[in-house]
Design a protein around this motif. Structure first.
Motif, PDB file in Angstrom:
ATOM      1  N   ASN A 143       0.743  -1.196   0.021  1.00  0.00           N
ATOM      2  CA  ASN A 143      -0.033   0.140  -0.034  1.00  0.00           C
ATOM      3  C   ASN A 143       0.741   1.359   0.112  1.00  0.00           C
ATOM      4  O   ASN A 143       1.927   1.476   0.726  1.00  0.00           O
ATOM      5  CB  ASN A 143      -0.905   0.082   1.239  1.00  0.00           C
ATOM      6  CG  ASN A 143      -1.781  -1.219   1.298  1.00  0.00           C
ATOM      7  OD1 ASN A 143      -1.579  -2.073   1.778  1.00  0.00           O
ATOM      8  ND2 ASN A 143      -3.000  -1.096   0.629  1.00  0.00           N
ATOM      9  N   TYR A 173       1.418   7.349   2.968  1.00  0.00           N
ATOM     10  CA  TYR A 173       2.456   8.172   3.479  1.00  0.00           C
ATOM     11  C   TYR A 173       2.305   8.630   4.892  1.00  0.00           C
ATOM     12  O   TYR A 173       3.112   8.768   5.580  1.00  0.00           O
ATOM     13  CB  TYR A 173       2.901   9.221   2.642  1.00  0.00           C
ATOM     14  CG  TYR A 173       3.530   8.898   1.419  1.00  0.00           C
ATOM     15  CD1 TYR A 173       3.232   7.970   0.509  1.00  0.00           C
ATOM     16  CD2 TYR A 173       5.249   9.149   1.392  1.00  0.00           C
ATOM     17  CE1 TYR A 173       3.900   7.422  -0.477  1.00  0.00           C
ATOM     18  CE2 TYR A 173       5.853   8.508   0.303  1.00  0.00           C
ATOM     19  CZ  TYR A 173       5.246   7.698  -0.722  1.00  0.00           C
ATOM     20  OH  TYR A 173       6.131   7.429  -1.830  1.00  0.00           O
ATOM     21  N   GLU A 174       0.945   8.800   5.556  1.00  0.00           N
ATOM     22  CA  GLU A 174       0.547   9.203   6.924  1.00  0.00           C
ATOM     23  C   GLU A 174       0.981   7.754   7.644  1.00  0.00           C
ATOM     24  O   GLU A 174       1.381   8.189   8.913  1.00  0.00           O
ATOM     25  CB  GLU A 174      -0.955   9.240   6.982  1.00  0.00           C
ATOM     26  CG  GLU A 174      -1.442  10.707   6.417  1.00  0.00           C
ATOM     27  CD  GLU A 174      -1.578  10.606   4.746  1.00  0.00           C
ATOM     28  OE1 GLU A 174      -1.220   9.593   4.116  1.00  0.00           O
ATOM     29  OE2 GLU A 174      -2.564  11.409   4.470  1.00  0.00           O
ATOM     30  N   THR A 227      -7.927  14.431   3.783  1.00  0.00           N
ATOM     31  CA  THR A 227      -7.516  13.318   4.617  1.00  0.00           C
ATOM     32  C   THR A 227      -7.614  13.694   5.967  1.00  0.00           C
ATOM     33  O   THR A 227      -7.254  14.996   6.268  1.00  0.00           O
ATOM     34  CB  THR A 227      -6.314  12.639   4.215  1.00  0.00           C
ATOM     35  OG1 THR A 227      -6.446  12.093   2.984  1.00  0.00           O
ATOM     36  CG2 THR A 227      -5.978  11.583   5.211  1.00  0.00           C
ATOM     37  N   ASN A 287      -6.017   0.658   3.338  1.00  0.00           N
ATOM     38  CA  ASN A 287      -6.870   1.051   2.020  1.00  0.00           C
ATOM     39  C   ASN A 287      -7.476   2.360   1.901  1.00  0.00           C
ATOM     40  O   ASN A 287      -8.077   2.696   1.123  1.00  0.00           O
ATOM     41  CB  ASN A 287      -7.524  -0.118   1.507  1.00  0.00           C
ATOM     42  CG  ASN A 287      -6.663  -1.256   1.136  1.00  0.00           C
ATOM     43  OD1 ASN A 287      -6.740  -2.489   1.831  1.00  0.00           O
ATOM     44  ND2 ASN A 287      -5.943  -1.138  -0.074  1.00  0.00           N
ATOM     45  N   ARG A 310     -12.499   6.286   1.042  1.00  0.00           N
ATOM     46  CA  ARG A 310     -11.563   6.775   0.376  1.00  0.00           C
ATOM     47  C   ARG A 310     -12.342   7.122  -1.309  1.00  0.00           C
ATOM     48  O   ARG A 310     -12.987   6.504  -1.752  1.00  0.00           O
ATOM     49  CB  ARG A 310     -10.269   6.133   0.198  1.00  0.00           C
ATOM     50  CG  ARG A 310     -10.584   4.559  -0.244  1.00  0.00           C
ATOM     51  CD  ARG A 310     -10.154   4.402  -1.817  1.00  0.00           C
ATOM     52  NE  ARG A 310      -8.857   4.630  -2.316  1.00  0.00           N
ATOM     53  CZ  ARG A 310      -8.001   3.948  -2.111  1.00  0.00           C
ATOM     54  NH1 ARG A 310      -7.752   2.906  -1.563  1.00  0.00           N
ATOM     55  NH2 ARG A 310      -6.815   4.244  -2.816  1.00  0.00           N
ATOM     56  N   SER A 347      -6.336   9.066  -5.971  1.00  0.00           N
ATOM     57  CA  SER A 347      -7.654   8.409  -5.100  1.00  0.00           C
ATOM     58  C   SER A 347      -7.245   8.548  -3.370  1.00  0.00           C
ATOM     59  O   SER A 347      -6.777   7.405  -2.721  1.00  0.00           O
ATOM     60  CB  SER A 347      -7.570   7.009  -5.456  1.00  0.00           C
ATOM     61  OG  SER A 347      -7.979   6.945  -6.935  1.00  0.00           O
ATOM     62  N   LYS A 372      -7.210   8.972   0.581  1.00  0.00           N
ATOM     63  CA  LYS A 372      -7.756   7.901   1.390  1.00  0.00           C
ATOM     64  C   LYS A 372      -8.310   8.785   2.642  1.00  0.00           C
ATOM     65  O   LYS A 372      -7.931   9.811   3.113  1.00  0.00           O
ATOM     66  CB  LYS A 372      -6.546   7.070   2.071  1.00  0.00           C
ATOM     67  CG  LYS A 372      -6.178   6.142   0.753  1.00  0.00           C
ATOM     68  CD  LYS A 372      -4.993   5.011   1.452  1.00  0.00           C
ATOM     69  CE  LYS A 372      -4.628   4.050   0.169  1.00  0.00           C
ATOM     70  NZ  LYS A 372      -3.713   3.327   0.620  1.00  0.00           N
TER      71      LYS A 372
HETATM   72  N1  MTE Z   1      -4.088   8.824   0.577  1.00  0.00           N
HETATM   73  C1  MTE Z   1      -3.528   9.475   1.501  1.00  0.00           C
HETATM   74  N2  MTE Z   1      -4.182  10.068   2.429  1.00  0.00           N
HETATM   75  N3  MTE Z   1      -2.263   9.185   1.736  1.00  0.00           N
HETATM   76  C2  MTE Z   1      -1.266   8.583   0.628  1.00  0.00           C
HETATM   77  O1  MTE Z   1      -0.151   8.451   0.914  1.00  0.00           O
HETATM   78  N4  MTE Z   1      -1.157   7.448  -1.574  1.00  0.00           N
HETATM   79  C3  MTE Z   1      -2.059   7.607  -2.743  1.00  0.00           C
HETATM   80  C4  MTE Z   1      -3.371   7.083  -2.526  1.00  0.00           C
HETATM   81  N5  MTE Z   1      -4.225   7.955  -1.648  1.00  0.00           N
HETATM   82  C5  MTE Z   1      -2.129   8.192  -0.616  1.00  0.00           C
HETATM   83  C6  MTE Z   1      -3.263   8.299  -0.723  1.00  0.00           C
HETATM   84  C7  MTE Z   1      -1.203   6.769  -3.741  1.00  0.00           C
HETATM   85  S1  MTE Z   1       0.216   7.128  -4.361  1.00  0.00           S
HETATM   86  C8  MTE Z   1      -1.692   5.360  -4.195  1.00  0.00           C
HETATM   87  S2  MTE Z   1      -1.104   4.570  -5.419  1.00  0.00           S
HETATM   88  C9  MTE Z   1      -3.235   5.012  -3.564  1.00  0.00           C
HETATM   89  O2  MTE Z   1      -3.497   5.779  -2.558  1.00  0.00           O
HETATM   90  C10 MTE Z   1      -2.820   3.441  -3.146  1.00  0.00           C
HETATM   91  O3  MTE Z   1      -4.040   2.863  -2.814  1.00  0.00           O
HETATM   92  P1  MTE Z   1      -3.913   1.340  -2.183  1.00  0.00           P
HETATM   93  O4  MTE Z   1      -2.787   1.520  -0.834  1.00  0.00           O
HETATM   94  O5  MTE Z   1      -5.329   1.167  -1.441  1.00  0.00           O
HETATM   95  O6  MTE Z   1      -3.526   0.240  -3.258  1.00  0.00           O
END
Ligand code: MTE
Length: 317
Positions: free
Chosen positions: A80, A83-84, A173, A221, A226, A237, A239
């Motif tokens: 996954n 980064y948080e 987020t 996820n 999300r 996308s 989260k």
């Molecule tokens: N949303 C938040 N809040 N923080 C994140 O680091 N990473 C993004 C996205 N949404 C991210 C985020 C990136 S770079 C990707 S590729 C996807 O989430 C990955 O989703 P997954 O881990 O459910 O496959």
């Protein structure tokens, strides 16, 4: 093109990690049953990956509308970007375990006639859960096929009635550094934020997801809710959303703020426009050995290309 939209009942809202999988023997039986009826069969290079499809996934193996098999729940929940929690994809699952997702509210405000704050349980009861099997293509050139459960963002936005001035939608987020250690990093302008043009946000392919494989979505996820925009690189996308704001200004986004020459606002999957440090022409599907050619708009061009008529997508990357 087949509509990947199917109804699926979602189970209880409690977070119940699914760690019981088909045994290899069950898989072989299931594969025998479907071999004649589904384009996916033993010849699929990563058929073995599907041995760990979650229990409850019926004998028909899930594929997207291109016939590509869905990734296993194990891959989807253990590799996954979040980064948080961590910049290490394999560390996100253990570090996000136990992340507090109840109570949870999503504030929908800004240029709307009827601003409203929804409890997550309101959203689940107002908008029936459906399933869409979408490809997720990360800017780092890997991809997965994920059976998402959720509802269209359009159905939520219609309820709050955007005013005629609204042109964009901004998402935020949760900011909770005590639970999300990555938010202690000074290199990123927390909280994570993202944005879409209003027509992109209202597009039928754009969903808010609250589940995967018919189970409640896990923290790694983006629990409890999300965004999923399948024709854009995965970073759009966002989260664990707490705020959705309608605005007349193009929203700032976390990645464009960190590296504007590398990450644009649109971030449409485009094999012809490379990331400045690497090619975007091909991708590695998690679970497969050889690389695949990346499809324009991640293969959703028929549905979305017209949103960008007349735009130079190498400038608006
Ligand atoms: N949303 C938040 N809040 N923080 C994140 O680091 N990473 C993004 C996205 N949404 C991210 C985020 C990136 S770079 C990707 S590729 C996807 O989430 C990955 O989703 P997954 O881990 O459910 O496959």
């Amino acid at each position: 093109m087949n509509n990947p939209f199917k109804s699926v009942p979602i189970r209880s809202y409690e977070i119940t990690p699914k760690d019981v999988y088909f045994s290899r023997r069950d898989f072989i039986k299931a594969a025998g049953v479907v071999a004649g009826s589904v384009a996916l069969a033993a010849c699929t290079p990563n058929a073995a990956e599907l041995t760990d499809a979650p229990e409850g996934v019926p004998g028909v193996l899930k594929t997207d509308e291109l016939g590509d098999p869905a990734n296993s729940l194990k891959d989807i929940t253990n590799y996954n970007n979040y980064y948080e929690f961590s910049a290490n994809k394999e560390a996100v699952a253990p570090l996000s375990k136990g992340f507090t997702t109840t109570p949870w509210t999503v504030e929908v405000s800004g240029m709307v006639a009827k601003p409203r704050t929804f409890g997550i349980e309101d959203l689940l009861s107002l908008f029936p859960q459906e399933e869409r099997i979408y490809r997720l293509r990360c800017v780092e050139a890997w991809s997965m096929v994920i059976p998402w459960n959720g509802f269209t963002l359009a159905s939520l936005l219609k309820l709050v009635e955007p005013t005629s001035d609204a042109k964009y939608v901004r998402f935020e987020t949760v900011y909770r550094p005590e639970e999300m250690k990555g938010q202690g990093s000074p290199f990123y302008p927390w909280p994570y934020q993202e944005g879409l043009r209003l027509d992109e946000a209202m597009h039928d392919l754009t969903i808010l997801s609250t589940g995967i494989y018919g189970e409640t979505i896990l923290p790694q996820n983006g629990a409890p809710i999300r965004l999923v925009v399948p024709w854009k690189y995965g970073f759009k996308s966002i989260k664990s959303i707490v705020k959705i704001e309608l605005t007349d200004k193009m929203p700032d986004t976390l990645w464009a703020a960190v590296a504007p020459s590398e990450y644009g606002f649109y971030a449409n999957v485009n094999p012809q426009v490379n990331h400045p440090r690497w090619s975007q022409a091909s991708e590695r599907r998690i679970g497969e050995l050889s690389r695949r050619e990346t499809l324009m708009f991640n293969g959703y061009g028929e549905q979305v290309a017209s949103l960008y008529d007349g735009m130079d997508l190498s400038l608006h990357y």
